[in-house]
Write a protein that holds these residues in place. Sequence first.
Motif, PDB file in Angstrom:
ATOM      1  N   HIS A   1      -6.563   4.581   4.841  1.00  0.00           N
ATOM      2  CA  HIS A   1      -5.729   3.389   4.711  1.00  0.00           C
ATOM      3  C   HIS A   1      -6.605   2.146   4.554  1.00  0.00           C
ATOM      4  O   HIS A   1      -7.600   1.980   5.278  1.00  0.00           O
ATOM      5  CB  HIS A   1      -4.842   3.226   5.951  1.00  0.00           C
ATOM      6  N   ALA A   2      -6.217   1.281   3.646  1.00  0.00           N
ATOM      7  CA  ALA A   2      -6.941   0.023   3.473  1.00  0.00           C
ATOM      8  C   ALA A   2      -6.844  -0.846   4.720  1.00  0.00           C
ATOM      9  O   ALA A   2      -7.697  -1.705   4.949  1.00  0.00           O
ATOM     10  CB  ALA A   2      -6.379  -0.732   2.269  1.00  0.00           C
TER      11      ALA A   2
ATOM     12  N   GLY B   1     -11.294   0.716   6.343  1.00  0.00           N
ATOM     13  CA  GLY B   1     -10.810   0.020   5.162  1.00  0.00           C
ATOM     14  C   GLY B   1     -11.118  -1.469   5.208  1.00  0.00           C
ATOM     15  O   GLY B   1     -11.546  -2.062   4.212  1.00  0.00           O
ATOM     16  N   ARG B   2     -10.910  -2.068   6.372  1.00  0.00           N
ATOM     17  CA  ARG B   2     -11.201  -3.507   6.516  1.00  0.00           C
ATOM     18  C   ARG B   2     -12.702  -3.762   6.399  1.00  0.00           C
ATOM     19  O   ARG B   2     -13.128  -4.753   5.786  1.00  0.00           O
ATOM     20  CB  ARG B   2     -10.669  -4.017   7.853  1.00  0.00           C
TER      21      ARG B   2
ATOM     22  N   ALA C   1     -13.721  -3.514   2.788  1.00  0.00           N
ATOM     23  CA  ALA C   1     -13.255  -4.657   2.004  1.00  0.00           C
ATOM     24  C   ALA C   1     -14.205  -5.835   2.176  1.00  0.00           C
ATOM     25  O   ALA C   1     -14.464  -6.588   1.230  1.00  0.00           O
ATOM     26  CB  ALA C   1     -11.840  -5.045   2.430  1.00  0.00           C
TER      27      ALA C   1
ATOM     28  N   THR D   1     -13.022   1.115  -5.113  1.00  0.00           N
ATOM     29  CA  THR D   1     -11.725   1.747  -4.849  1.00  0.00           C
ATOM     30  C   THR D   1     -11.140   2.271  -6.149  1.00  0.00           C
ATOM     31  O   THR D   1     -11.342   1.698  -7.224  1.00  0.00           O
ATOM     32  CB  THR D   1     -10.737   0.752  -4.213  1.00  0.00           C
TER      33      THR D   1
ATOM     34  N   THR E   1      -0.649   1.681   1.494  1.00  0.00           N
ATOM     35  CA  THR E   1      -2.005   1.310   1.908  1.00  0.00           C
ATOM     36  C   THR E   1      -3.018   2.443   1.725  1.00  0.00           C
ATOM     37  O   THR E   1      -4.213   2.238   1.958  1.00  0.00           O
ATOM     38  CB  THR E   1      -2.030   0.859   3.384  1.00  0.00           C
TER      39      THR E   1
ATOM     40  N   THR F   1      -5.674   4.555   0.152  1.00  0.00           N
ATOM     41  CA  THR F   1      -6.657   4.105  -0.833  1.00  0.00           C
ATOM     42  C   THR F   1      -7.719   5.167  -1.053  1.00  0.00           C
ATOM     43  O   THR F   1      -8.202   5.784  -0.101  1.00  0.00           O
ATOM     44  CB  THR F   1      -7.331   2.801  -0.347  1.00  0.00           C
TER      45      THR F   1
ATOM     46  N   TYR G   1     -11.485   5.867  -2.065  1.00  0.00           N
ATOM     47  CA  TYR G   1     -12.773   5.181  -2.083  1.00  0.00           C
ATOM     48  C   TYR G   1     -13.813   6.066  -2.761  1.00  0.00           C
ATOM     49  O   TYR G   1     -13.795   7.291  -2.615  1.00  0.00           O
ATOM     50  CB  TYR G   1     -13.237   4.860  -0.664  1.00  0.00           C
TER      51      TYR G   1
END
Length: 217
Positions: A83-84, A89-90, A93, A119, A176, A178, A180
Motif C-alpha cells: 500500500h502506498a 510506501g510513505r 515516496a 512505481t 492504494t 501499488t 514498486y
Amino acid sequence: MTDFHRALHSLRVWDTELPSFDPASAPPEPLPLFHDWFTAAAAAGQTEPHTLSLATVDEGGRPDVRTVMLHDADDRGWHFASHATSAKGRQLAARPEAALGFYWPVQGRQVRIRGHVTTGTPEEAYEDLHARTTGALASALVGRQSEVLDSPGTLAEASAAAWRRAEAEPDAPAPTWTLYVVEPAEVEFFQGDARRRHVRLRYRRTAGGWTRELLWP
C-alpha cells in the motif's frame, strides 16, 4: 549460560554440501544469474525463496527493514507491492531508494540489490493484485497497513468484511495498492564456502553498462 545462548552457540552454519560458483562463468548482466540462482534454490527445496528483506529509510534517516515477497524480476528491475499509505510506501515516496536481500541457506547463497525505486501504473497494480489469491485481495481491501490497531477484535471484524467483499466482488479495486520496481544500481551475488573462502561477485551499473568485480569476503 541461558537457554538462548546455549541454542545460539549450538547452531551450525551451512551443515550441508554447498554448490560451487565460478565467477568467470557469470553472464555480463546480473538478471540472468539471478534467475538461475532463484530457480536452483527452488529446485533444492529452499522454503519460500521468493521472500526477501526490503530496507528503506524513514524521514529521520533511520533504516527500516521488513520481509516482503518478490512479484517479478525482469529488465525493469525487481518487483514487489504494498500500500502506498503503509510505512514503506510513505518512506519510498519521500526517498525512492531501497535495498533488497535474498538469503537461500540451503545453498549458502545471498543476493543483495540496491537501487532507485519507481512505481508501476495503476493498471499494473490492479493486475498484480488480482492475479493473487482471494486472501491477498481481502488483505488489500482491509488496508490501513502500519496504522495503530486498538484490538484484535477490530482486525477480525474488518478482515471478515473484506473477505465477504473479495468473494462477492473478485474485481474490487484497492486504490492504494501499488507496484514498486527497484531499478538496480548494484547487485551482489554471494556464494558461501565451508572454509569461509566465500565468493562475492558484484555488478555495478555504469554509463557503459555493467561492471563486474570480485570482493573480499
